[in-house]
Write an enzyme that holds these catalytic residues in place. Structure first.
Site, short mmCIF file in Angstrom:
data_model
loop_
_atom_site.label_atom_id
_atom_site.label_comp_id
_atom_site.label_asym_id
_atom_site.label_seq_id
_atom_site.Cartn_x
_atom_site.Cartn_y
_atom_site.Cartn_z
N HIS A 228 53.72 54.03 115.57
CA HIS A 228 54.15 53.06 116.59
C HIS A 228 55.00 51.96 115.96
O HIS A 228 56.04 51.57 116.49
CB HIS A 228 52.92 52.43 117.26
CG HIS A 228 52.12 53.38 118.09
ND1 HIS A 228 52.68 54.23 119.02
CD2 HIS A 228 50.77 53.60 118.15
CE1 HIS A 228 51.72 54.93 119.61
NE2 HIS A 228 50.55 54.57 119.09
N HIS B 39 48.75 56.77 112.38
CA HIS B 39 48.99 56.76 113.83
C HIS B 39 49.64 55.43 114.24
O HIS B 39 50.69 55.42 114.90
CB HIS B 39 47.66 56.94 114.57
CG HIS B 39 47.75 56.76 116.05
ND1 HIS B 39 47.65 57.81 116.94
CD2 HIS B 39 47.94 55.65 116.82
CE1 HIS B 39 47.77 57.36 118.17
NE2 HIS B 39 47.94 56.03 118.13
N GLU B 40 49.01 54.34 113.85
CA GLU B 40 49.54 53.02 114.20
C GLU B 40 50.87 52.76 113.49
O GLU B 40 51.75 52.08 114.04
CB GLU B 40 48.54 51.93 113.84
CG GLU B 40 47.23 52.02 114.60
CD GLU B 40 47.41 51.99 116.11
OE1 GLU B 40 48.38 51.36 116.58
OE2 GLU B 40 46.60 52.62 116.82
#
Length: 406
Positions: free
Chosen positions: A25, A21-22
Site C-alpha cells: 500500500h 502487505h502494508e
C-alpha cells in the site's frame, strides 16, 4: 527445541508477510503522489518509530497486523487544504484500486516466490505419486507381520538391492524389466513379480541410466488392500528396499511451470476453503468441547504457527514453506472479498462510484456525491463482529485442541 524454533520462524514469516502487505500500500500510494503519514506494524502503544520525510515508520506493541495511513481515504476525512490535491479520494479510480489491491498482490507475489524457491530446493509435493526414489533402506526386510503390517528389522550385512545397485534419492524409475512405471504403485506391482537381476531404467537429473537391480524375494502380504489381520495371506514377492519421495525438486527453468501449476491448485483449494468457512463452525465448537479435531477445520495464525512447529520438528520443511505460501494466498484472496472493512470492500465502493458516475454522465447528469461511509458503518460493524467471533473461535480451538500432523 526444533518445534519451538519452527513456531517462532513461522510466526516471524507471518509478521514479514503483514509488513510487506502494508508496504505494498505504501509503495503504490507514494508512487501515485498520495501523502502517507504513518506506516506501522502492530497496534496499540508505540514501541519505536522514526520519521523519514513526511512519513513516520514504526512498531507497536500488539503484533496483530499493521496499517498504512494515507491522507483522505474517504471524502468524509478532514484533510488540510495544502494536502487536498494529494488526498486518496481525489485520485483517479484506477489509481485508488491499485493502491487498495496492492496488499493482496504483494501476498500473491510473495507466495509465488516461496513456491518457486521451494521447487528448486526443498521440492514440491509428489502429488502424482511418481516413482521417485526417496529413502533407501539398509536392507529389504525379509518378512512382514500380517497383523500389524510391520517389517522385520534390518541388518547391516544385508544391503538393500536398491542401495547395492546405486539408486539415489531423487532418481525417477521409468521402467522395470521393460515395463513402464508411470506411478509408484505401478513400480511396486511390477517389482513384486520380479526376481533376481532386473534392469531398472531411471531418470537422474535429466539423463537416462539403466541399473541392474538384484530384486530380493521376501515375505509380504499378498493383497495390501485388505485390512491388517493375522489371517492375511503372505507369500514371496520381489522388493528392493526403498520408499517414494514425498517431494520432487525441479531445475531453475522447469520450476516456473511447476510453480504455476501448483499455485493454481493452491488457489483452487483456497477458494473452496473460503466457501466452506461457515460450514466449519460446528466442527470448531466440537473441537473446543474436546471432540476430535477435524484437520480440515480452519486455523488461526496461532494454529498455523503450531502446525509450522510440528512440520519443523518432523523435518518436513517443504511442508513448512508451502503452508506459509498457502497462508499468503489465503490472506490475499480473503482481503479482496467485497466486504468492509477489507480492502476488497473499499475497492467495491470505489468501483461502484465509478460505474454510477459513468451511468449518470451517459444520462446527462452530474457525478454523484461520494458514498457516505457512515451509512455503511452498521454493516461494517456487523462484519467485524462476525469475523472477530470466528477468529476467536479458531484461536480457542487451536489452543485447547490444535490440529496435529499425522
Amino acid at each position: 527445541m526444533v518445534n519451538v524454533l519452527g513456531v517462532v520462524l513461522f510466526a516471524l514469516g507471518i509478521g514479514i508477510s503483514v509488513a510487506l502487505h502494508e508496504f505494498g500500500h505504501l509503495l503504490t500510494a507514494k508512487a501515485f503522489g498520495m501523502k502517507v503519514t504513518r506506516y506501522f506494524i502492530g497496534f496499540g502503544p508505540k514501541i519505536w518509530s522514526f520519521r523519514r520525510g513526511e512519513t513516520e515508520y514504526g512498531l507497536k506493541a500488539i503484533p496483530a497486523g499493521g496499517f498504512c495511513e494515507i491522507v483522505g481515504m474517504t471524502a468524509l476525512d478532514e484533510v488540510p487544504a495544502e494536502d487536498a490535491p494529494r488526498a486518496f479520494y481525489r485520485q483517479k479510480t484506477w489509481k485508488r484500486v491499485i493502491v487498495l489491491s496492492a496488499g493482496s498482490i504483494t501476498h500473491f507475489i510473495l507466495g509465488l516466490l516461496i513456491i518457486y524457491v521451494a521447487a528448486i530446493s526443498l521440492g514440491l509435493p509428489n502429488q502424482k505419486s511418481l516413482p521417485v526414489v526417496g529413502e533407501i533402506a539398509q536392507c529389504a526386510q525379509a518378512t512382514q507381520d500380517p497383523a500389524t503390517g510391520k517389517y522385520s528389522a534390518c541388518t547391516a550385512s544385508d544391503p538393500a538391492p536398491a542401495k547395492a545397485a546405486g539408486l539415489q534419492p531423487g532418481d525417477q524409475i521409468l521402467s522395470v524389466g521393460g515395463k513402464a512405471t508411470p506411478t509408484y504403485l505401478d513400480m511396486v506391482n511390477v517389482t513384486r513379480v520380479a526376481k533376481g537381476p532386473t534392469p531398472f531404467v531411471i531418470d537422474r537429473n535429466g539423463q537416462q541410466l539403466t541399473l541392474t537391480v538384484d530384486v530380493a524375494t521376501v515375505q509380504r502380504i499378498l493383497d495390501p488392500t485388505k485390512p491388517l489381520s493375522a489371517s492375511n495371506a503372505t507369500g514371496p514377492v520381489g522388493a528392493i528396499g526403498m520408499s517414494p519421495s514425498q517431494t520432487i525438486s525441479y531445475g531453475a527453468v522447469a520450476a516456473f511451470g511447476a510453480t504455476g501449476a501448483f499455485t493454481g491448485q493452491l488457489f483452487e483449494g483456497v477458494w473452496d476453503g473460503l466457501k466452506a468457512l461457515p460450514t466449519k463452525i460446528p466442527a470448531l465448537i466440537t473441537a473446543i468441547g474436546g471432540g476430535e479435531r477435524d484437520p480440515n477445520t480452519p486455523v488461526s495464525v496461532v494454529g498455523a504457527s503450531l502446525i509450522g512447529g510440528q512440520a519443523a520438528d518432523l523435518g518436513l520443511w517443504w511442508f513448512f514453506v508451502i503452508l506459509l505460501a498457502n497462508l499468503n494466498f489465503f490472506v490475499g484472496v480473503f482481503n479482496l472479498l467485497p466486504l468492509l472493512p477489507l480492502d476488497g470492500g473499499h475497492i467495491a465502493v470505489n468501483l461502484y462510484e465509478r460505474v454510477r458516475d459513468a451511468v449518470r454522465k451517459w444520462r446527462g447528469k452530474p457525478a454523484g456525491l461520494p458514498v457516505d461511509y457512515v451509512k455503511l458503518l452498521p454493516l461494517t460493524y456487523l462484519l467485524v463482529l462476525l469475523g472477530g467471533a470466528y477468529t476467536l473461535l479458531a484461536i480457542t480451538a487451536d489452543i485447547v485442541n490444535p490440529v496435529k500432523l499425522g
